[in-house]
Scaffold this motif. Sequence first.
Motif, PDB file in Angstrom:
ATOM      1  N   LEU A 178       0.765  -0.974  -0.030  1.00 45.61           N
ATOM      2  CA  LEU A 178      -0.335  -0.224   0.575  1.00 45.61           C
ATOM      3  C   LEU A 178       0.558   1.579   0.183  1.00 45.61           C
ATOM      4  N   GLN A 179       1.471   0.984   0.960  1.00 47.00           N
ATOM      5  CA  GLN A 179       2.690   2.368   0.610  1.00 47.00           C
ATOM      6  C   GLN A 179       3.521   2.841  -0.666  1.00 47.00           C
ATOM      7  N   ASN A 180       3.884   1.435  -0.887  1.00 46.61           N
ATOM      8  CA  ASN A 180       4.653   1.227  -2.396  1.00 46.61           C
ATOM      9  C   ASN A 180       3.557   1.866  -3.561  1.00 46.61           C
ATOM     10  N   VAL A 181       2.605   1.306  -3.560  1.00 49.42           N
ATOM     11  CA  VAL A 181       1.250   1.985  -4.363  1.00 49.42           C
ATOM     12  C   VAL A 181       0.980   3.628  -4.469  1.00 49.42           C
ATOM     13  N   ALA A 182       1.175   4.387  -2.805  1.00 52.53           N
ATOM     14  CA  ALA A 182       0.717   5.555  -2.508  1.00 52.53           C
ATOM     15  C   ALA A 182       2.181   6.806  -3.174  1.00 52.53           C
ATOM     16  N   TYR A 183       3.286   5.651  -2.549  1.00 46.70           N
ATOM     17  CA  TYR A 183       4.499   6.287  -3.330  1.00 46.70           C
ATOM     18  C   TYR A 183       4.045   6.379  -5.168  1.00 46.70           C
ATOM     19  N   GLN A 184       3.906   5.548  -5.605  1.00 49.53           N
ATOM     20  CA  GLN A 184       3.749   5.517  -7.396  1.00 49.53           C
ATOM     21  C   GLN A 184       3.302   7.023  -7.797  1.00 49.53           C
ATOM     22  N   ILE A 185       1.344   6.852  -7.173  1.00 43.66           N
ATOM     23  CA  ILE A 185       0.687   7.689  -6.941  1.00 43.66           C
ATOM     24  C   ILE A 185       0.516   9.224  -6.915  1.00 43.66           C
ATOM     25  N   GLY A 186       1.481   8.917  -5.509  1.00 43.94           N
ATOM     26  CA  GLY A 186       2.555  10.578  -5.347  1.00 43.94           C
ATOM     27  C   GLY A 186       2.909  11.069  -6.362  1.00 43.94           C
ATOM     28  N   GLY A 187       4.159  10.593  -7.130  1.00 37.74           N
ATOM     29  CA  GLY A 187       5.127  10.552  -8.084  1.00 37.74           C
ATOM     30  C   GLY A 187       4.023  10.914  -9.433  1.00 37.74           C
ATOM     31  N   TYR A 188       3.389  10.290  -9.651  1.00 39.90           N
ATOM     32  CA  TYR A 188       2.441  10.661 -11.726  1.00 39.90           C
ATOM     33  C   TYR A 188       1.661  11.272 -10.549  1.00 39.90           C
ATOM     34  N   LEU A 189       0.929  11.963  -9.539  1.00 38.28           N
ATOM     35  CA  LEU A 189      -0.020  12.788  -9.817  1.00 38.28           C
ATOM     36  C   LEU A 189       1.011  14.066  -9.854  1.00 38.28           C
ATOM     37  N   SER A 190       2.147  14.028  -9.156  1.00 36.75           N
ATOM     38  CA  SER A 190       3.084  15.291  -8.840  1.00 36.75           C
ATOM     39  C   SER A 190       3.827  16.014 -10.558  1.00 36.75           C
ATOM     40  N   GLY A 191       3.718  14.570 -11.379  1.00 35.98           N
ATOM     41  CA  GLY A 191       4.596  14.894 -12.922  1.00 35.98           C
ATOM     42  C   GLY A 191       3.153  15.307 -14.057  1.00 35.98           C
ATOM     43  N   GLN A 192       1.790  14.633 -13.825  1.00 33.27           N
ATOM     44  CA  GLN A 192       1.169  14.611 -14.329  1.00 33.27           C
ATOM     45  C   GLN A 192      -0.182  14.968 -14.184  1.00 33.27           C
ATOM     46  N   VAL A 193      -0.379  15.696 -12.962  1.00 33.70           N
ATOM     47  CA  VAL A 193      -1.984  16.164 -12.543  1.00 33.70           C
ATOM     48  C   VAL A 193      -1.294  17.716 -12.540  1.00 33.70           C
ATOM     49  N   ASP A 194      -2.194  18.727 -12.766  1.00 32.95           N
ATOM     50  CA  ASP A 194      -1.745  19.817 -12.028  1.00 32.95           C
ATOM     51  C   ASP A 194      -2.552  20.568 -10.847  1.00 32.95           C
ATOM     52  N   PRO A 195      -2.386  21.213  -9.857  1.00 31.52           N
ATOM     53  CA  PRO A 195      -2.951  21.191  -8.600  1.00 31.52           C
ATOM     54  C   PRO A 195      -4.261  21.743  -9.302  1.00 31.52           C
ATOM     55  N   LYS A 196      -5.030  21.644  -8.248  1.00 29.12           N
ATOM     56  CA  LYS A 196      -6.226  22.042  -8.368  1.00 29.12           C
ATOM     57  C   LYS A 196      -6.830  22.926  -6.924  1.00 29.12           C
TER      58      LYS A 196
END
Length: 89
Positions: free
Chosen positions: A31-49
Motif C-alpha cells: 500500500l505504501q509503495n502504491v501511494a508513492y507511485q501515485i504521488g509521483g504520477y500526480l506530481s508529474g502529470q496532474v496540475d494542482p487544483k
Amino acid sequence: MSVLDNFRDWKEFLGDRVEQAKQAGMESDTLQNVAYQIGGYLSGQVDPKNDQERLLKQLWDAGDEEQQRSLASLMVKLVQDPNNINRGN
C-alpha cells in the motif's frame, strides 16, 4: 467536478481506495509503495487544483525519494483516520 477540485473530496476518495485495498488483503508495505507511485504520477502529470494540492506538490518536488515515500505514507495515514477526512477543504 473532479475529486481533485476539492481537497476534502480528494481525502475521501483516497480514504475509500485505501480501505478497499486493505479489505482486498493488500499488505501495508505494498500500500505504501502504491501511494508513492501515485504521488509521483500526480506530481508529474496532474496540475494542482487547490492550495492544499499545490503545497503537497511543492513538498513532493522538494524531497528526495525517502522523503517522498514518507509523505506518501503520511497521506495514507491521514486518510485512515476518520477524524481527518472531514477537516479542512
